[in-house]
Design a protein around this motif. Structure first.
Motif, short mmCIF file in Angstrom:
data_model
loop_
_atom_site.label_atom_id
_atom_site.label_comp_id
_atom_site.label_asym_id
_atom_site.label_seq_id
_atom_site.Cartn_x
_atom_site.Cartn_y
_atom_site.Cartn_z
N SER A 167 0.83 -1.20 0.00
CA SER A 167 0.00 0.00 0.00
C SER A 167 0.86 1.26 0.00
O SER A 167 2.09 1.20 0.11
N ALA B 83 -0.09 3.61 2.27
CA ALA B 83 -0.50 4.17 3.56
C ALA B 83 0.72 4.54 4.40
O ALA B 83 1.72 3.83 4.41
N ILE C 78 -1.17 2.62 12.03
CA ILE C 78 -2.40 1.86 11.76
C ILE C 78 -2.53 0.76 12.80
O ILE C 78 -1.61 -0.05 12.97
N THR D 122 -9.18 2.22 10.49
CA THR D 122 -8.13 2.70 9.59
C THR D 122 -7.54 1.55 8.79
O THR D 122 -7.26 1.69 7.59
N ASP E 251 -10.01 0.77 6.07
CA ASP E 251 -10.14 1.79 5.04
C ASP E 251 -8.87 1.97 4.21
O ASP E 251 -8.95 2.20 3.00
N ARG E 252 -7.70 1.86 4.84
CA ARG E 252 -6.45 2.19 4.14
C ARG E 252 -5.69 0.97 3.64
O ARG E 252 -4.88 1.06 2.72
N LEU E 253 -5.93 -0.18 4.28
CA LEU E 253 -5.24 -1.41 3.85
C LEU E 253 -6.19 -2.44 3.24
O LEU E 253 -5.72 -3.43 2.68
#
Length: 319
Positions: free
Chosen positions: A213, A215, A219, A291, A294-296
């Motif tokens: 990712s 990101a 996290i 998080t 949503d991000r990973l």
């Protein structure tokens, strides 16, 4: 994708290595202190310059740091958890490889939290012991390094390979001994704490996702659900087939050592009587894992019963 994995022989690192090796797109190099590492290097004593030369030679696209210490005094924890990470960050800054850094953090960085609450990444860290302090210092070094980096704050990992000296490992060992000796009751202490257990294989999936990712920052990696240790003990008794009674011991006044199963007098961590779980995080921890979702694109898949069944399988095989 070339990946340099540091700490491949550790509890989390072994499963991260397995996950990466299963990806045909990954070319994995393991760096560590053991003889079975592809490259032997001690982060706590090695120089950033030496590591930089290796990075320039291998030219990884991602560096994953699973190395560290969970036991020892403040000096040892600082060497292995903070100074080692400073070495990695400085080597990456000097190197021309431009690698992304995935650092394994820990929920002990947060310290105690309010019962019933979920801890998000923007919570103010207040670690309750030297381990959490050393890991938080490492996180701050990573975040302030200017590197393309992400820190995964892993809550309470469980599942196969769980160290025998950990609370869940001791719980399984105490139950094995009770069944072996035919004891009809098992007296345990320190079962009132509640922790967010996440299977180590799910952690490895999160590390893999983070390496792919873009990101950055911190996290949380957890299940998003706090479980009382006495409930975990009941599940473990069920999967083990233990039909005896579980009795919880009251904590004695004053400082004590982790009271799960048979207390040990060697390398345990001292903790306040109200918080016998040896991580300095008080009576409650629960992750806010939005998080990570949503991000990973990551969610935990393995439930605690399966994790405990695997812990029991290993405990039952001990002679």
């Amino acid at each position: 994708m070339r990946v340099l994995l540091i700490g491949a022989n550790g509890y989390i690192g072994r499963f991260v290595a397995d996950r990466l090796l299963a990806d045909p797109a990954v070319q994995l190099t393991a760096l560590g202190r053991g003889d079975d590492a592809d490259v032997r290097f001690d982060l706590a004593s090695g120089s950033p310059g030496a590591l930089t030369r290796f990075l320039d030679a291998v030219h990884p696209g991602v560096v994953i740091n699973c190395a560290g210490a969970i036991r020892g005094g403040a000096r040892e924890l600082t060497r292995h958890n903070t100074v080692a990470v400073a070495t990695v960050c400085e080597a990456l800054r000097r190197s021309g490889c431009g690698a992304r850094l995935v650092q394994i953090g820990c929920s002990a960085e947060y310290g105690p939290s309010q019962p019933g609450s979920s801890t998000a990444e923007d919570a103010v860290p207040r670690p309750g012991g030297p381990y959490g302090v050393s890991k938080l210092a490492a996180t701050e070094l990573v975040l302030g390094s200017g590197l393309d980096a992400v820190v995964l704050r892993v809550f309470s990992p469980a599942g196969p390979g769980t160290p025998a000296g950990s609370p869940l490992g001791r719980l399984a060992e105490a139950m094995r001994r009770a069944m072996q000796s035919g004891d009809g009751e098992l007296k345990l202490g320190g079962l009132g704490v509640q922790r967010d257990f996440v299977d180590v294989r799910d952690v490895a999936r999160a590390v893999h996702a983070a390496s792919l990712s873009a990101a950055q920052g911190v996290i949380n990696i957890g299940s998003g659900r706090a479980v009382r240790l006495r409930d975990a003990a009941a599940v473990l008794a069920r999967v083990a087939g233990y039909g005896g009674a579980l009795h919880e011991l009251d904590a004695p006044p004053g400082p004590l050592r982790s009271a799960i199963g048979h207390p040990r007098a060697d390398s345990d961590h001292a903790a306040p009587a109200a918080y016998p779980y040896p991580d300095g995080c008080g009576s409650w921890q629960q992750a806010d894992v939005r998080t990570a979702r949503d991000r990973l694109g990551w969610r935990p898949r393995i439930n605690l019963e399966e994790s405990l069944a695997d812990i029991w399988m290993e405990a039952a095989c001990r002679i």
